[in-house]
Scaffold this motif. Structure first.
Motif, PDB file in Angstrom:
ATOM      1  N   VAL A  79     -46.632  -7.613 -46.007  1.00  0.00           N
ATOM      2  CA  VAL A  79     -46.679  -8.991 -45.502  1.00  0.00           C
ATOM      3  C   VAL A  79     -47.816  -9.096 -44.496  1.00  0.00           C
ATOM      4  O   VAL A  79     -47.788  -8.456 -43.439  1.00  0.00           O
ATOM      5  CB  VAL A  79     -45.340  -9.392 -44.844  1.00  0.00           C
ATOM      6  N   ILE A  80     -48.816  -9.891 -44.848  1.00  0.00           N
ATOM      7  CA  ILE A  80     -50.002 -10.042 -44.005  1.00  0.00           C
ATOM      8  C   ILE A  80     -50.067 -11.471 -43.487  1.00  0.00           C
ATOM      9  O   ILE A  80     -50.175 -12.432 -44.271  1.00  0.00           O
ATOM     10  CB  ILE A  80     -51.282  -9.688 -44.794  1.00  0.00           C
ATOM     11  N   GLY A 120     -51.079 -14.948 -42.268  1.00  0.00           N
ATOM     12  CA  GLY A 120     -52.203 -15.784 -42.657  1.00  0.00           C
ATOM     13  C   GLY A 120     -52.680 -15.545 -44.076  1.00  0.00           C
ATOM     14  O   GLY A 120     -53.648 -16.160 -44.529  1.00  0.00           O
ATOM     15  N   PHE A 121     -52.011 -14.658 -44.809  1.00  0.00           N
ATOM     16  CA  PHE A 121     -52.424 -14.341 -46.174  1.00  0.00           C
ATOM     17  C   PHE A 121     -51.248 -14.474 -47.141  1.00  0.00           C
ATOM     18  O   PHE A 121     -51.105 -15.500 -47.809  1.00  0.00           O
ATOM     19  CB  PHE A 121     -53.047 -12.951 -46.222  1.00  0.00           C
ATOM     20  N   MET A 122     -50.371 -13.451 -47.224  1.00  0.00           N
ATOM     21  CA  MET A 122     -49.295 -13.493 -48.208  1.00  0.00           C
ATOM     22  C   MET A 122     -48.170 -12.516 -47.889  1.00  0.00           C
ATOM     23  O   MET A 122     -48.332 -11.619 -47.063  1.00  0.00           O
ATOM     24  CB  MET A 122     -49.841 -13.224 -49.612  1.00  0.00           C
ATOM     25  N   ALA A 123     -47.025 -12.721 -48.589  1.00  0.00           N
ATOM     26  CA  ALA A 123     -45.869 -11.827 -48.528  1.00  0.00           C
ATOM     27  C   ALA A 123     -45.637 -11.283 -49.927  1.00  0.00           C
ATOM     28  O   ALA A 123     -45.460 -12.051 -50.878  1.00  0.00           O
ATOM     29  CB  ALA A 123     -44.634 -12.580 -48.045  1.00  0.00           C
ATOM     30  N   GLN A 124     -45.639  -9.953 -50.067  1.00  0.00           N
ATOM     31  CA  GLN A 124     -45.504  -9.317 -51.380  1.00  0.00           C
ATOM     32  C   GLN A 124     -44.154  -8.622 -51.510  1.00  0.00           C
ATOM     33  O   GLN A 124     -43.683  -7.969 -50.580  1.00  0.00           O
ATOM     34  CB  GLN A 124     -46.634  -8.312 -51.584  1.00  0.00           C
ATOM     35  N   THR A 125     -43.555  -8.746 -52.694  1.00  0.00           N
ATOM     36  CA  THR A 125     -42.246  -8.179 -52.995  1.00  0.00           C
ATOM     37  C   THR A 125     -42.181  -7.835 -54.483  1.00  0.00           C
ATOM     38  O   THR A 125     -43.174  -7.919 -55.188  1.00  0.00           O
ATOM     39  CB  THR A 125     -41.126  -9.172 -52.605  1.00  0.00           C
ATOM     40  N   GLY A 126     -41.004  -7.455 -54.945  1.00  0.00           N
ATOM     41  CA  GLY A 126     -40.800  -7.300 -56.380  1.00  0.00           C
ATOM     42  C   GLY A 126     -40.863  -5.887 -56.921  1.00  0.00           C
ATOM     43  O   GLY A 126     -40.758  -5.696 -58.131  1.00  0.00           O
ATOM     44  N   ASP A 127     -41.003  -4.883 -56.045  1.00  0.00           N
ATOM     45  CA  ASP A 127     -41.009  -3.498 -56.533  1.00  0.00           C
ATOM     46  C   ASP A 127     -39.561  -3.090 -56.786  1.00  0.00           C
ATOM     47  O   ASP A 127     -38.883  -2.577 -55.898  1.00  0.00           O
ATOM     48  CB  ASP A 127     -41.673  -2.572 -55.510  1.00  0.00           C
ATOM     49  N   VAL A 128     -39.090  -3.312 -58.009  1.00  0.00           N
ATOM     50  CA  VAL A 128     -37.686  -3.027 -58.330  1.00  0.00           C
ATOM     51  C   VAL A 128     -37.419  -1.531 -58.458  1.00  0.00           C
ATOM     52  O   VAL A 128     -36.274  -1.101 -58.381  1.00  0.00           O
ATOM     53  CB  VAL A 128     -37.212  -3.794 -59.600  1.00  0.00           C
ATOM     54  N   VAL A 144     -40.118 -18.945 -46.031  1.00  0.00           N
ATOM     55  CA  VAL A 144     -41.151 -17.951 -46.349  1.00  0.00           C
ATOM     56  C   VAL A 144     -41.941 -17.633 -45.074  1.00  0.00           C
ATOM     57  O   VAL A 144     -42.238 -16.471 -44.790  1.00  0.00           O
ATOM     58  CB  VAL A 144     -42.101 -18.457 -47.465  1.00  0.00           C
ATOM     59  N   ASP A 145     -42.236 -18.674 -44.290  1.00  0.00           N
ATOM     60  CA  ASP A 145     -43.002 -18.484 -43.053  1.00  0.00           C
ATOM     61  C   ASP A 145     -42.287 -17.588 -42.049  1.00  0.00           C
ATOM     62  O   ASP A 145     -42.923 -17.044 -41.151  1.00  0.00           O
ATOM     63  CB  ASP A 145     -43.303 -19.842 -42.400  1.00  0.00           C
ATOM     64  N   LYS A 146     -40.970 -17.413 -42.185  1.00  0.00           N
ATOM     65  CA  LYS A 146     -40.191 -16.594 -41.254  1.00  0.00           C
ATOM     66  C   LYS A 146     -40.034 -15.138 -41.713  1.00  0.00           C
ATOM     67  O   LYS A 146     -39.399 -14.343 -41.029  1.00  0.00           O
ATOM     68  CB  LYS A 146     -38.809 -17.219 -41.051  1.00  0.00           C
ATOM     69  N   ILE A 147     -40.604 -14.780 -42.872  1.00  0.00           N
ATOM     70  CA  ILE A 147     -40.520 -13.389 -43.348  1.00  0.00           C
ATOM     71  C   ILE A 147     -41.229 -12.477 -42.342  1.00  0.00           C
ATOM     72  O   ILE A 147     -42.329 -12.792 -41.876  1.00  0.00           O
ATOM     73  CB  ILE A 147     -41.152 -13.242 -44.751  1.00  0.00           C
ATOM     74  N   LYS A 148     -40.597 -11.355 -42.032  1.00  0.00           N
ATOM     75  CA  LYS A 148     -41.143 -10.408 -41.057  1.00  0.00           C
ATOM     76  C   LYS A 148     -42.515  -9.913 -41.500  1.00  0.00           C
ATOM     77  O   LYS A 148     -42.690  -9.454 -42.631  1.00  0.00           O
ATOM     78  CB  LYS A 148     -40.186  -9.220 -40.887  1.00  0.00           C
ATOM     79  N   ARG A 186     -35.714  -8.885 -47.011  1.00  0.00           N
ATOM     80  CA  ARG A 186     -35.494  -8.677 -48.441  1.00  0.00           C
ATOM     81  C   ARG A 186     -35.111  -9.987 -49.122  1.00  0.00           C
ATOM     82  O   ARG A 186     -34.730 -10.954 -48.472  1.00  0.00           O
ATOM     83  CB  ARG A 186     -34.393  -7.642 -48.652  1.00  0.00           C
ATOM     84  N   MET A 187     -35.225  -9.969 -50.436  1.00  0.00           N
ATOM     85  CA  MET A 187     -34.716 -11.067 -51.254  1.00  0.00           C
ATOM     86  C   MET A 187     -33.228 -10.750 -51.467  1.00  0.00           C
ATOM     87  O   MET A 187     -32.904  -9.781 -52.152  1.00  0.00           O
ATOM     88  CB  MET A 187     -35.438 -11.143 -52.602  1.00  0.00           C
TER      89      MET A 187
END
Length: 190
Positions: free
Chosen positions: A72-73, A75-83, A163-167, A181-182
């Motif tokens: 999670v960067i 000003g850029f993006m939050a990445q997830t989905g590594d199952v 989404v804006d509140k993701i760590k 987490r989701m």
């Protein structure tokens, strides 16, 4: 009586046509329950049919439930989905989270002219453009430099404030310690 049958047949044909048109325009929605509230993403099967189908298949079997936002960067993006390595309740490996995928095959790129803007959802991949599998990211801000380089699969239509509140992560790569987490991910038709 003949006129009645013709009118009835016409009405039934019109009803069938309206029903099929309605179902064809039904939208695929992905809902991600976060700690602060639900995020609803309008998926774009018309833009990236293979990627959307894979996300939906994984969500329907619960593969995304409890998967962390490993990168999670601000000003850029939050990445997830590594199952494979990112599930916080089973098999979580913070050292490998972000390197795995799923038991489904990698996908060929489905690049489009849809721009990466705030709320756009794109598929993460390795250097190989045809290596997207299960990981995706949600944009905090516009990212024109990604246009035509990554597959767009959807757009947040509600819950962007959650989404804006993701760590956020630390450092250049945005690695997150004790990541959010989701909680639950579901697919519905609008």
């Amino acid at each position: 009586m003949k006129l009645f049958h013709i009118a009835l047949a016409g009405f039934l044909s019109l009803a069938a046509f309206a029903g099929s048109a309605l179902s064809a325009s039904a939208e695929d929605l992905l809902t991600i329950q976060l700690k602060d509230g639900p995020v609803v993403i309008q998926l774009m099967p018309e833009v990236a049919p293979k990627h959307v189908a894979q996300i939906e298949a994984l969500a329907k079997k619960g593969a995304y439930d409890n998967v962390v936002f490993h990168r999670v960067i601000d000003g850029f993006m939050a990445q997830t989905g590594d199952v494979q390595y990112g599930n916080a309740t089973k098999g979580f490996d913070p050292n490998k989270a972000g390197t795995g995928g799923s038991d489904l095959p990698n996908l060929p790129a489905e690049f489009s002219k849809v721009p990466f803007q705030r709320g756009t959802v794109g598929m993460a991949r390795a250097q190989d453009p045809n290596s997207a599998n299960s990981q995706f990211f949600i944009m905090f801000a516009d990212g024109d430099f990604l246009n035509g380089q990554y597959t767009v699969v959807g757009k947040v239509i509600s819950g962007m404030e959650f989404v804006d509140k993701i760590k956020r992560g630390e450092g250049q790569n945005g690695e997150v310690s004790k990541p959010d987490r989701m909680i639950k991910v579901t697919v519905t038709k609008k």
